[in-house]
Design a protein around this motif. Structure first.
Motif, short mmCIF file in Angstrom:
data_model
loop_
_atom_site.label_atom_id
_atom_site.label_comp_id
_atom_site.label_asym_id
_atom_site.label_seq_id
_atom_site.Cartn_x
_atom_site.Cartn_y
_atom_site.Cartn_z
N GLY A 50 73.47 53.74 -22.13
CA GLY A 50 73.30 54.34 -23.62
C GLY A 50 72.14 54.18 -24.47
O GLY A 50 72.26 54.18 -25.53
N ILE A 51 71.44 53.47 -23.76
CA ILE A 51 70.14 52.83 -24.54
C ILE A 51 69.38 53.91 -24.99
O ILE A 51 68.62 53.69 -26.19
CB ILE A 51 69.42 51.95 -23.63
N LEU A 52 69.32 55.19 -24.64
CA LEU A 52 68.60 56.44 -25.30
C LEU A 52 69.40 57.09 -26.35
O LEU A 52 68.77 58.23 -26.92
CB LEU A 52 68.04 57.24 -24.10
N GLN A 53 70.51 56.60 -26.86
CA GLN A 53 71.29 57.49 -27.59
C GLN A 53 70.53 57.44 -28.92
O GLN A 53 70.69 58.52 -29.53
CB GLN A 53 72.66 56.91 -27.87
N PRO A 54 70.01 56.34 -29.54
CA PRO A 54 69.39 56.75 -30.74
C PRO A 54 68.29 57.59 -30.67
O PRO A 54 68.05 58.41 -31.65
CB PRO A 54 68.80 55.26 -31.25
N VAL A 55 67.41 57.73 -29.71
CA VAL A 55 66.60 58.74 -29.51
C VAL A 55 67.11 60.15 -29.49
O VAL A 55 66.49 60.98 -29.98
CB VAL A 55 65.75 58.32 -28.09
N TYR A 56 67.91 60.38 -28.73
CA TYR A 56 68.73 61.61 -28.74
C TYR A 56 69.15 61.94 -30.18
O TYR A 56 69.06 63.07 -30.24
CB TYR A 56 70.00 61.60 -27.52
N ASP A 57 69.93 61.22 -30.78
CA ASP A 57 70.40 61.37 -32.15
C ASP A 57 69.15 61.91 -32.92
O ASP A 57 69.23 62.72 -33.87
CB ASP A 57 71.13 60.20 -32.62
N PHE A 58 68.05 61.19 -32.90
CA PHE A 58 66.84 61.46 -33.63
C PHE A 58 66.26 62.67 -33.41
O PHE A 58 66.22 63.59 -34.30
CB PHE A 58 65.93 60.44 -33.62
N GLN A 63 65.35 68.54 -34.25
CA GLN A 63 64.90 69.82 -33.69
C GLN A 63 66.27 71.01 -33.88
O GLN A 63 66.16 72.08 -33.94
CB GLN A 63 64.62 69.83 -32.44
N ALA A 64 67.57 70.43 -33.57
CA ALA A 64 68.76 71.22 -33.64
C ALA A 64 69.60 71.43 -34.91
O ALA A 64 70.23 72.41 -35.19
CB ALA A 64 69.75 70.85 -32.47
N LYS A 65 69.41 70.61 -35.96
CA LYS A 65 70.25 70.59 -37.07
C LYS A 65 69.43 71.10 -38.03
O LYS A 65 68.14 71.00 -38.27
CB LYS A 65 70.70 69.23 -37.67
#
Length: 328
Positions: A50-58, A63-65
């Motif tokens: 799960g180490i890339l979760q903060p990057v994905y959330d950012f 881009q999507a919100k």
């Protein structure tokens, strides 16, 4: 050659790229540690463990919100304010000994504190007021109430060891000199009590400066619906979260270098020094996360009393004792 080194330091290390990466990693560590303390799973699926979760959330927010706004919103002013705050945090790291391009001068600690603490706070307030909502003014007023105590405590807590470590040198209040000598204050019986008081003060001051529990009154969701960040959404919320994480990183690095001595007594280029630097940084993050999860949110009056009693007063006492040590 000097220009290329300065550009590398600003854009790559210890500047923009390094700080963004460390901010995402620090957010992951805090979320994972908090989940473990609360017996939850925490980030797990995006990237290894799960180490890339903060990057994905950012990226999702970026881009999507959708960016929601009202007729009174000044989106461009909010974006510029947050970007100026991020730029100030990045520039402040150039004054730390971590920078391979040596920048420093007597009294550069004062410049560092202005760029790392005062200017970012002004920018987050300007950004919040640029997106007005029914709860924004309440959140900003609570934020200012907290900061009138936490910022003097944070400043004094950092100033005392810097002044003690750089006293009787040709470069007073110089970060590189102070960070190289501050570890000596921990082994001196006369200055050890001062360093303990400073550490207590900074633990409290950092929690309030970063709006972490128990001092997250300005964003008390159940009371004022996220406070000064009420109207942030989409890309603006992504910048605000990155701003907070980068502020966490810079504050932790300030404590690591100016209070804990960075890699001292080793050098940055040695394996021992690099490992010691990482361990000290992790120690600061773990302590802040532990306090965050142990305490519940204070009321505004409780928070101010706690800040005065456990944040500002130990720093003032440490300053008085430090003055006595230096001149008597």
């Amino acid at each position: 050659m000097d220009v290329l080194q300065l550009l590398f330091a600003t854009l790559i290390f210890p500047g923009f790229v390094f700080l963004v990466a460390l901010s995402f990693l620090t957010q992951y560590l805090i979320r994972k540690l908090s989940a473990r303390m609360q017996r939850r799973m925490g980030p797990k699926y995006v990237g290894p463990v799960g180490i890339l979760q903060p990057v994905y959330d950012f990226l999702k927010l970026l881009q999507a919100k959708e960016l929601l706004k009202t007729r009174y919103s000044m989106v461009r002013a909010a974006e510029i304010s947050l970007l100026l705050g991020l730029s100030s945090l990045i520039a402040s790291t150039l004054l730390l000994p971590l920078n391979i391009y040596n920048i420093g001068s007597p009294y550069d600690f004062l410049i560092f504190f202005y760029m790392a603490s005062i200017w970012p706070i002004l920018m987050i307030i300007f950004a919040s007021l640029s997106m007005p909502g029914p709860y924004t003014s309440v959140g900003v007023s609570r934020l200012l109430s907290i900061l009138t105590v936490s910022e003097p405590a944070f400043f004094t807590g950092l100033l005392v060891p810097v002044a003690l470590a750089s006293f009787n040198t040709k470069a007073p209040l110089m970060i590189s000199i102070a960070s190289a000598r501050v570890h000596e204050l921990w082994v001196n019986p006369l200055t050890l009590p001062i360093m303990i008081l400073v550490t207590i003060s900074l633990i409290v001051a950092v929690q309030s400066k970063l709006m972490l529990p128990p001092f997250n009154i300005p964003e008390a969701e159940q009371e004022i619906i996220a406070g000064y960040e009420t109207e942030f959404s989409g890309p603006l919320l992504a910048l605000a979260i990155l701003f907070h994480d980068m502020d966490t990183v810079v504050s932790a690095l300030a404590i690591v270098y100016l209070v804990l001595g960075g890699p001292a007594p080793f050098s940055h280029s040695s394996i021992e020094g690099a490992l010691l630097l990482i361990l000290k940084y992790l120690l600061v993050i773990v302590v802040a996360t532990y306090v965050k999860n142990v305490f519940g949110r204070y009321r505004i009056d409780q928070a101010l009393v706690a800040l005065l009693k456990y944040g500002l007063m130990p720093a003032i006492v440490a300053g008085i004792l430090g003055t006595i040590y230096l001149y008597f």
